[in-house]
Enzyme design. Structure first.
Site, short mmCIF file in Angstrom:
data_model
loop_
_atom_site.label_atom_id
_atom_site.label_comp_id
_atom_site.label_asym_id
_atom_site.label_seq_id
_atom_site.Cartn_x
_atom_site.Cartn_y
_atom_site.Cartn_z
N HIS A 163 0.83 -1.22 0.00
CA HIS A 163 0.00 0.00 0.00
C HIS A 163 0.86 1.26 0.00
O HIS A 163 0.44 2.31 0.49
CB HIS A 163 -0.94 0.04 1.21
CG HIS A 163 -1.77 -1.19 1.38
ND1 HIS A 163 -2.97 -1.38 0.74
CD2 HIS A 163 -1.53 -2.32 2.09
CE1 HIS A 163 -3.46 -2.57 1.06
NE2 HIS A 163 -2.60 -3.17 1.87
N SER A 284 16.14 20.54 -18.40
CA SER A 284 15.04 21.47 -18.63
C SER A 284 15.55 22.67 -19.41
O SER A 284 16.73 23.02 -19.35
CB SER A 284 14.50 21.91 -17.27
OG SER A 284 13.86 23.17 -17.38
N ASN A 292 15.93 14.91 -15.29
CA ASN A 292 14.62 14.25 -15.39
C ASN A 292 14.74 12.81 -15.91
O ASN A 292 15.41 12.59 -16.92
CB ASN A 292 13.72 15.03 -16.35
CG ASN A 292 13.36 16.40 -15.82
OD1 ASN A 292 13.25 16.59 -14.60
ND2 ASN A 292 13.20 17.36 -16.70
N TYR A 324 -11.14 -14.85 -45.91
CA TYR A 324 -10.43 -13.57 -45.91
C TYR A 324 -11.38 -12.41 -46.14
O TYR A 324 -12.26 -12.47 -47.00
CB TYR A 324 -9.35 -13.57 -47.01
CG TYR A 324 -8.58 -12.26 -47.04
CD1 TYR A 324 -7.49 -12.06 -46.23
CD2 TYR A 324 -9.01 -11.21 -47.85
CE1 TYR A 324 -6.81 -10.85 -46.23
CE2 TYR A 324 -8.34 -9.99 -47.86
CZ TYR A 324 -7.24 -9.82 -47.04
OH TYR A 324 -6.58 -8.62 -47.04
N LYS A 332 -1.59 -5.87 -39.99
CA LYS A 332 -0.14 -5.70 -40.11
C LYS A 332 0.34 -4.41 -39.46
O LYS A 332 1.31 -4.41 -38.69
CB LYS A 332 0.26 -5.69 -41.59
CG LYS A 332 0.44 -7.07 -42.17
CD LYS A 332 0.71 -7.01 -43.67
CE LYS A 332 -0.55 -6.74 -44.43
NZ LYS A 332 -0.36 -6.67 -45.89
N1 ARG Z 1 -2.97 -6.76 -49.26
C1 ARG Z 1 -3.73 -7.82 -48.68
C2 ARG Z 1 -3.48 -7.88 -47.17
O1 ARG Z 1 -2.59 -7.26 -46.74
C3 ARG Z 1 -3.36 -9.13 -49.28
C4 ARG Z 1 -4.48 -10.09 -49.44
C5 ARG Z 1 -5.54 -9.52 -50.26
N2 ARG Z 1 -6.45 -10.46 -50.76
C6 ARG Z 1 -7.50 -10.09 -51.47
N3 ARG Z 1 -8.24 -10.99 -51.94
N4 ARG Z 1 -7.79 -8.82 -51.65
O2 ARG Z 1 -4.16 -8.52 -46.42
#
Ligand code: ARG
Length: 502
Positions: A163, A284, A292, A324, A332
């Site tokens: 604490h 500073s 700092n 997909y 990504k």
């Molecule tokens: N540029 C796409 C990605 O980064 C690759 C796969 C795309 N596939 C598609 N059918 N548009 O995920």
């Protein structure tokens, strides 16, 4: 009107018009794809060698393809590749470039039995497994830094808090070894994650496989994956391993932020327990006296990015239909960002820990006569008199109040004080010596007597450090083994490609 950037796009045969420029820029993933550029070449190289071995691409065409791919790799390495929104992604760029170079009869074979949907996920996993190994190295370097400093300070006593209030005597070594253990668990998390990342989705096709007679076992071997990610729907549409990566990064960052909080508190003038090396401090623009600990503050602030990344990925992937969908492209960006953030923070923390000054004399300052010895006093009375622990506890609390009312410290108690309290509270006659009080209120003796497994007694801390550094070494050699087998597989892939294109 400006000419559409996507003129002559490879994948728009069915469409009458190009993307307009704004949409092309919105839609492209080329920027985040740069990170998987070479992985994409490796992926295609393995796929096409497999197609040749399966009798699908003839030797002559394979040679042309591999030579073109190698040329693109060399151009990439020498920094000559520039890709813009005229390409949807790096996959389109590479296929287009190969076809431009060797014509559509041979070049048009490279994508046989494959889709960008299994291709992109393969590329990401190829990159991610390397990133995980690199984070593993950085985590273990931080473990080393913590263990080294802990060994140096296994006998340096300090107050431990609960604490935020003084609780018990411990050691700086115990504190640092605590975080070495935590980071070691983080490394184990990365190792377990690696096993789920290093499985091969290539050959899953768009979502439902392919009628081309491909050999998924062979690309698995060529790319150094440990196993096949079998189900074609799963392989193309799942990103659980990406979310898990972000989760492990978030846990690591949370752990770093806790170390950061302690370092920041202990760097204050009020505490003065530690001082960061100048390389990790800033000053500073107006207050000349300032030192700092801003690097560590920044690191703690970046924990927000990391938690955000986890939420981003969880949210992006929540409720997606199977198969997909373009939403997955966004994975990504977030993944790369959080990995890079975690990586640099691990490296910065290791440097800061290795170089910070630990001020033993300041750590020792509050120890003498500290009320944190009250638990020791209670335990000593319970151990060495006929009083129960709760009776001893209440007597010790009574003595704390007495000491406070005297404006004194706990080590100034006299045997008569203890005996009077026992008589007052329980009408019990106990015999207490000055030696008992001295022993119970001496921080160093108290540490030596901490017999429980895992306690901060220097003996225990040294034992733990020894055993846990063996664990860290083992983790390191497992990392090296994983890296070795990836390198060996890729080396063999390149040799096979070179032999085929000779
Ligand atoms: N540029 C796409 C990605 O980064 C690759 C796969 C795309 N596939 C598609 N059918 N548009 O995920």
């Amino acid at each position: 009107m400006a000419k559409p950037v996507t003129q002559g796009s490879l994948f728009r045969s069915r469409l009458a018009k190009e993307f307009d420029n704004k949409t092309a820029t919105f839609h492209t993933s080329v920027n985040e794809d740069l990170r998987i550029f070479e992985d994409d070449i490796n992926c295609t190289t393995a796929h096409d060698i497999m197609l040749y071995e399966q009798g699908i691409i003839p030797a002559k065409e394979l040679k042309l393809i591999l030579t073109a791919l190698d040329g693109i790799r060399q151009k990439w390495r020498s920094g000559e590749v520039t890709i813009g929104a005229e390409y949807e992604d790096v996959h389109e760029y590479i296929e287009t470039t190969v076809i431009k170079q060797i014509g559509i009869e041979a070049g048009g074979m490279i994508h046989t039995g494959r889709s960008r949907n299994d291709q992109v996920v393969t590329d990401i996993k190829l990159r991610l497994r390397e990133d995980i190994l690199k984070m593993g190295d950085a985590t273990l370097s931080l473990v080393d830094a913590l263990q080294n400093r802990a060994t140096e300070h296994a006998d340096t006593p300090m107050i431990l808090c609960t604490h935020g209030q003084h609780a018990q005597v411990g050691t700086m070594g115990a504190y640092l070894s605590c975080y070495a253990d935590i980071l070691l668990r983080d490394q184990q998390r990365l190792a377990e994650l690696f096993a789920r990342v290093n499985t091969n989705p290539l050959g899953a096709g768009p979502v439902g496989g392919t009628s081309i007679n491909i050999n998924r076992k062979r690309t698995t071997e060529l790319l150094g994956f440990d196993a096949i990610q079998e189900n074609s729907i799963d392989a193309t549409s799942s990103r659980d391993w990406a979310m898990e990566t972000a989760a492990v990064c978030a846990i690591i960052m949370g752990d770093l932020s806790r170390i950061a909080a302690d370092i920041l508190e202990w760097s204050t003038v009020e505490f003065g327990y530690i001082e960061l090396a100048d390389e990790y401090a800033s000053s500073s623009s107006i207050m000349p006296q300032k030192k700092n600990p801003s690097t560590i503050e920044l690191l703690r602030g970046k924990t927000g990015e990391s938690y955000g990344a986890l939420i981003e990925l969880l949210t992006m992937e929540k409720g997606l239909t199977s198969g997909y969908v373009q939403d997955l492209q966004e994975t990504k960006l977030t993944l790369w960002r959080t990995i890079d953030n975690t990586q640099i923070c691990l490296e910065i923390m290791a440097g800061a820990i290795s170089t910070m000054k630990i001020k033993s004399e300041r750590l020792a300052k509050p120890l003498k006569g500290n009320f944190a010895m009250a638990v020791e006093l209670a335990e000593t009375l319970a151990n060495e008199t006929s009083l129960s622990f709760r009776e001893s506890y209440k007597i010790a609390a009574d003595l704390v109040n007495l000491t406070i009312s005297r404006g004194a410290t706990l080590d100034r108690l006299k045997p008569e004080d203890v005996e009077a309290s026992a008589a007052k509270l329980y009408k019990k006659k106990v015999k207490v010596t000055q030696a008992l009080i001295d022993k119970a209120t001496d921080p160093m003796q108290s540490l030596q007597r901490r017999v429980s497994l895992g306690s901060p007694s220097p003996v225990e801390v040294k034992r733990m450090l020894k055993e846990h550094s063996v664990l860290a070494k083992k983790q390191r050699s497992e990392l090296a083994k994983k890296r070795g087998s990836i390198e060996a597989a890729l080396e063999k892939l390149h040799q096979t490609a070179a032999a085929q294109s000779a």
